[in-house]
Enzyme design. Structure first.
Site, PDB file in Angstrom:
ATOM      1  N   SER A 118      -2.290   5.988  -3.431  1.00 60.73           N
ATOM      2  CA  SER A 118      -1.350   5.045  -2.846  1.00 60.73           C
ATOM      3  C   SER A 118      -1.105   3.870  -3.781  1.00 60.73           C
ATOM      4  O   SER A 118      -0.144   3.122  -3.592  1.00 60.73           O
ATOM      5  CB  SER A 118      -1.910   4.486  -1.538  1.00 60.73           C
ATOM      6  OG  SER A 118      -2.244   5.530  -0.668  1.00 60.73           O
ATOM      7  N   HIS A 139       3.270  11.048  -4.116  1.00 64.56           N
ATOM      8  CA  HIS A 139       2.727  10.250  -3.012  1.00 64.56           C
ATOM      9  C   HIS A 139       3.385  10.686  -1.702  1.00 64.56           C
ATOM     10  O   HIS A 139       4.502  10.263  -1.385  1.00 64.56           O
ATOM     11  CB  HIS A 139       2.980   8.758  -3.308  1.00 64.56           C
ATOM     12  CG  HIS A 139       2.367   7.842  -2.306  1.00 64.56           C
ATOM     13  ND1 HIS A 139       2.951   6.659  -1.930  1.00 64.56           N
ATOM     14  CD2 HIS A 139       1.224   7.935  -1.593  1.00 64.56           C
ATOM     15  CE1 HIS A 139       2.191   6.069  -1.031  1.00 64.56           C
ATOM     16  NE2 HIS A 139       1.141   6.815  -0.812  1.00 64.56           N
ATOM     17  N   GLU A 151       7.138   9.941  -2.624  1.00 67.19           N
ATOM     18  CA  GLU A 151       7.385   9.029  -3.736  1.00 67.19           C
ATOM     19  C   GLU A 151       6.891   9.728  -4.994  1.00 67.19           C
ATOM     20  O   GLU A 151       5.758  10.223  -5.008  1.00 67.19           O
ATOM     21  CB  GLU A 151       6.542   7.763  -3.560  1.00 67.19           C
ATOM     22  CG  GLU A 151       7.305   6.538  -3.187  1.00 67.19           C
ATOM     23  CD  GLU A 151       6.375   5.327  -3.057  1.00 67.19           C
ATOM     24  OE1 GLU A 151       6.791   4.266  -3.497  1.00 67.19           O
ATOM     25  OE2 GLU A 151       5.278   5.438  -2.525  1.00 67.19           O
ATOM     26  N   ASN A 189       4.241   1.084  -0.431  1.00 66.33           N
ATOM     27  CA  ASN A 189       3.101   0.221  -0.101  1.00 66.33           C
ATOM     28  C   ASN A 189       3.296  -1.210  -0.577  1.00 66.33           C
ATOM     29  O   ASN A 189       2.756  -2.144   0.014  1.00 66.33           O
ATOM     30  CB  ASN A 189       1.807   0.797  -0.658  1.00 66.33           C
ATOM     31  CG  ASN A 189       1.336   1.947   0.208  1.00 66.33           C
ATOM     32  OD1 ASN A 189       1.368   1.858   1.429  1.00 66.33           O
ATOM     33  ND2 ASN A 189       0.942   3.040  -0.411  1.00 66.33           N
TER      34      ASN A 189
END
Ligand code: NAD
Length: 281
Positions: A118, A139, A151, A189
């Site tokens: 992450s 991701h 991602e 994130n």
């Protein structure tokens, strides 16, 4: 690329990643250091496939064949013939660097090594291997079978060929890619974690209850779940790890983890996976 995909780590993300690849007819090799995690993962995959069948998203008769495409392996040598290995182990830099050193030795040199991290720099993970051109961030979002986005993060040395192969894979999985450069937290994130952290500060400062914070964001901003329920779903240890990586990476106090989050993780209140977080499960 070979049709065999390795998944390293069978936690909540690893089981979802194994699920979606097996569903799209890839031969999956699944490994976790804790056998109990593997057992739990296989049960979760079966349950989630059953739910998809009930909803009419997949034919019920396809479930045994999908499960049959997932083979548990006892160590990293079980990934030797994979065309791609996706690492989804605990969010810890030392652990991931060590795993990539070992993967590099164990897996055929032509294979792509992806990480579901992450927040940890892809460039750093890639540098632990002798094939940094074949290392990339993939991701996935939680829960993997449901969420549309992947991602894709290019490390400094990731080659165009690796990127194109992974872009094609995302499409074959029926998912959609958002491309990010390799900076802490990438896209999702970087934006999400400060919001979750701020929600924890609102609770910590006694401004509102967890229920009211989540209600506020659900009904007030149309988020499908409140930030504290989402933190419980992600795992509070993972939330803390991501915030810490961004705090260290940018040296910016806006990413400092709320002391309440740190305290909860110290207590072992990790959210849904441990039965207790901001809510009880
Ligand atoms: P998790 O705690 O559910 O699972 C991690 C798994 O890694 C566990 O089963 C653990 O036994 C295994 N593991 C630890 N050390 C290992 C080793 N040496 N070899 C093999 N397996 C090992 O965590 P998770 O939520 O599945 O997160 C995994 C990764 O995915 C992390 O990098 C995390 O940042 C990332 N991620 C998590 C989410 C989320 O919402 N939870 C979303 C996107 C990405």
């Amino acid at each position: 690329m070979s049709n065999m995909v390795g998944v390293l780590g069978a936690g909540q993300m690893g089981n979802g990643i194994a699920h979606v690849f097996a569903q799209r007819e890839y031969e999956v090799r699944l490994y976790d250091v804790f056998p109990a995690q593997i057992e739990k993962a296989l049960k979760t995959i079966e349950k989630n496939l059953g739910r998809q069948a009930e909803k009419g998203l997949i034919p019920a008769e396809s479930v045994p064949a999908i499960l049959g495409r997932i083979t548990v392996v006892k160590d990293l040598s079980g990934f030797a013939d994979c065309g791609l290995v996706i690492e989804a182990a605990t969010e810890n830099e030392t652990l991931k660097l060590d795993l990539f050193r070992k993967l590099d030795e164990a897996v055929n040199p032509g294979a792509i090594l992806a990480t579901n991290t992450s927040s940890i720099p892809i460039t750093k993970i890639a540098a632990a291997t002798k094939r940094p051109d074949k290392v990339i961030g993939m991701h996935f979002m939680n829960p993997v079978p449901v969420m549309q986005l992947v991602e894709v993060i290019r490390g400094l040395a990731t080659s165009d060929a690796t990127f194109q192969t992974v872009a094609g894979l995302v499409e074959k999985l029926g998912k959609t890619m958002a491309v990010s450069q390799d900076y802490p937290g990438f896209i999702v994130n970087r934006v999400l974690m400060p919001m979750i952290n701020e929600a924890i500060f609102v609770l910590y400062e006694g401004i509102a209850t967890a229920e009211d914070i989540d209600k506020g964001m659900k009904l007030g901003t149309n988020h499908p779940m409140g930030p504290l329920a989402l933190a419980d779903l992600i795992g509070l240890d993972t939330v803390l790890a991501i915030l810490t990586v961004m705090y260290d990476g940018f040296k910016d106090p806006k990413f400092r983890p709320c002391p309440l989050l740190v305290k909860m993780v110290n207590a072992g209140y990790l959210g849904k996976k441990s039965g207790r977080g901001f809510y009880q499960y």
